[in-house]
Design a protein around this motif. Structure first.
Motif, PDB file in Angstrom:
ATOM      1  N   ILE A  88      48.522  39.559  37.480  1.00 44.31           N
ATOM      2  CA  ILE A  88      48.165  40.271  36.224  1.00 44.31           C
ATOM      3  C   ILE A  88      47.400  39.249  35.616  1.00 44.31           C
ATOM      4  O   ILE A  88      46.458  39.600  34.573  1.00 44.31           O
ATOM      5  CB  ILE A  88      49.370  40.960  35.425  1.00 44.31           C
ATOM      6  N   ASN A  89      47.932  38.079  35.376  1.00 46.01           N
ATOM      7  CA  ASN A  89      47.217  37.044  34.595  1.00 46.01           C
ATOM      8  C   ASN A  89      45.624  36.558  35.205  1.00 46.01           C
ATOM      9  O   ASN A  89      45.077  35.955  34.330  1.00 46.01           O
ATOM     10  CB  ASN A  89      47.970  35.700  34.416  1.00 46.01           C
ATOM     11  N   SER A  90      45.691  36.615  36.364  1.00 46.65           N
ATOM     12  CA  SER A  90      44.390  36.099  36.990  1.00 46.65           C
ATOM     13  C   SER A  90      43.299  37.094  37.050  1.00 46.65           C
ATOM     14  O   SER A  90      42.020  36.732  37.221  1.00 46.65           O
ATOM     15  CB  SER A  90      44.499  35.195  38.027  1.00 46.65           C
ATOM     16  N   SER A  91      43.822  38.479  37.354  1.00 43.81           N
ATOM     17  CA  SER A  91      42.690  39.274  37.820  1.00 43.81           C
ATOM     18  C   SER A  91      41.922  39.797  36.671  1.00 43.81           C
ATOM     19  O   SER A  91      42.335  40.155  35.534  1.00 43.81           O
ATOM     20  CB  SER A  91      43.406  40.641  38.463  1.00 43.81           C
ATOM     21  N   LYS A  92      40.467  39.827  36.719  1.00 41.26           N
ATOM     22  CA  LYS A  92      39.748  40.445  35.855  1.00 41.26           C
ATOM     23  C   LYS A  92      39.812  41.834  35.722  1.00 41.26           C
ATOM     24  O   LYS A  92      39.687  42.401  34.491  1.00 41.26           O
ATOM     25  CB  LYS A  92      38.252  40.217  36.313  1.00 41.26           C
ATOM     26  N   ALA A  93      40.279  42.686  36.722  1.00 47.65           N
ATOM     27  CA  ALA A  93      40.507  43.976  36.483  1.00 47.65           C
ATOM     28  C   ALA A  93      41.831  44.434  35.849  1.00 47.65           C
ATOM     29  O   ALA A  93      41.882  45.397  35.407  1.00 47.65           O
ATOM     30  CB  ALA A  93      40.559  44.740  38.003  1.00 47.65           C
ATOM     31  N   SER A  94      42.683  43.334  35.911  1.00 42.19           N
ATOM     32  CA  SER A  94      43.973  43.508  35.072  1.00 42.19           C
ATOM     33  C   SER A  94      43.935  43.547  33.580  1.00 42.19           C
ATOM     34  O   SER A  94      44.826  43.876  32.760  1.00 42.19           O
ATOM     35  CB  SER A  94      44.833  42.672  35.782  1.00 42.19           C
ATOM     36  N   LYS A  95      42.623  43.327  32.916  1.00 41.99           N
ATOM     37  CA  LYS A  95      42.517  43.039  31.459  1.00 41.99           C
ATOM     38  C   LYS A  95      43.022  44.482  30.926  1.00 41.99           C
ATOM     39  O   LYS A  95      43.430  44.294  29.765  1.00 41.99           O
ATOM     40  CB  LYS A  95      40.967  42.752  31.107  1.00 41.99           C
ATOM     41  N   GLY A  96      42.758  45.628  31.251  1.00 33.53           N
ATOM     42  CA  GLY A  96      43.207  46.923  30.927  1.00 33.53           C
ATOM     43  C   GLY A  96      44.517  47.341  31.326  1.00 33.53           C
ATOM     44  O   GLY A  96      44.726  48.542  31.123  1.00 33.53           O
ATOM     45  N   ILE A  97      45.183  46.734  32.213  1.00 34.55           N
ATOM     46  CA  ILE A  97      46.345  47.212  32.967  1.00 34.55           C
ATOM     47  C   ILE A  97      47.536  47.476  31.779  1.00 34.55           C
ATOM     48  O   ILE A  97      47.762  46.578  31.032  1.00 34.55           O
ATOM     49  CB  ILE A  97      47.077  46.376  34.125  1.00 34.55           C
ATOM     50  N   THR A  98      48.038  48.556  31.625  1.00 35.11           N
ATOM     51  CA  THR A  98      49.073  48.970  30.726  1.00 35.11           C
ATOM     52  C   THR A  98      50.409  48.419  31.175  1.00 35.11           C
ATOM     53  O   THR A  98      50.710  48.515  32.515  1.00 35.11           O
ATOM     54  CB  THR A  98      49.168  50.465  30.387  1.00 35.11           C
ATOM     55  N   LEU A  99      51.387  48.757  30.328  1.00 37.65           N
ATOM     56  CA  LEU A  99      52.716  48.428  30.728  1.00 37.65           C
ATOM     57  C   LEU A  99      53.357  49.483  31.778  1.00 37.65           C
ATOM     58  O   LEU A  99      54.243  49.321  32.749  1.00 37.65           O
ATOM     59  CB  LEU A  99      53.772  48.304  29.581  1.00 37.65           C
ATOM     60  N   LYS A 100      52.886  50.736  31.561  1.00 32.63           N
ATOM     61  CA  LYS A 100      53.094  52.005  32.458  1.00 32.63           C
ATOM     62  C   LYS A 100      52.704  51.601  33.851  1.00 32.63           C
ATOM     63  O   LYS A 100      53.550  51.769  34.673  1.00 32.63           O
ATOM     64  CB  LYS A 100      52.525  53.231  31.905  1.00 32.63           C
ATOM     65  N   VAL A 101      51.638  51.048  33.925  1.00 33.33           N
ATOM     66  CA  VAL A 101      50.979  50.653  35.319  1.00 33.33           C
ATOM     67  C   VAL A 101      51.765  49.684  36.193  1.00 33.33           C
ATOM     68  O   VAL A 101      52.257  49.713  36.865  1.00 33.33           O
ATOM     69  CB  VAL A 101      49.682  50.153  35.296  1.00 33.33           C
TER      70      VAL A 101
END
Length: 106
Positions: A88-101
């Motif tokens: 979660i901290n390193s992935s560029k794609a994870s910037k918009g990851i919500t707590l629900k995901v």
């Protein structure tokens, strides 16, 4: 060595039979009771036969009573992104990851 925690040490290894990079987990059992050792082996046996998309695959396990301290070894799928937190901290794609995901992944 990929990591070392309170309970186990994890190494990156290569399975020559199936040509896969895997995680080799070493779990010292010197503080375990015999009942705990047996239960751990039973759980690892169940995991070896369980294939679900959200659970890490486990391929093999064995007791090494020649090691000092004695240990249970088990081979699992290698998670190339590390822990969920690291991913979660390193992935560029994870910037918009919500707590629900994140909860769904867990």
């Amino acid at each position: 060595m990929l990591g070392k925690g309170v309970f186990k040490t994890v190494y990156k290894a290569f399975d020559n039979v199936d040509a896969l990079e895997v995680a080799w987990n070493k779990l010292p059992i010197d503080r375990f009771s015999q009942a705990d050792i047996e239960k751990t082996q039973q759980v690892l046996e169940v995991l070896k036969n369980l294939y679900l998309k959200n659970i890490i695959n486990s391929f093999a396990s064995w007791l090494n009573d020649r090691a000092e301290p004695k240990e249970i070894n088990f081979i699992t799928e290698l998670m190339v992104f590390g822990t969920l937190k690291e991913f979660i901290n390193s992935s560029k794609a994870s910037k918009g990851i919500t707590l629900k995901v994140i909860r769904k992944w867990c």
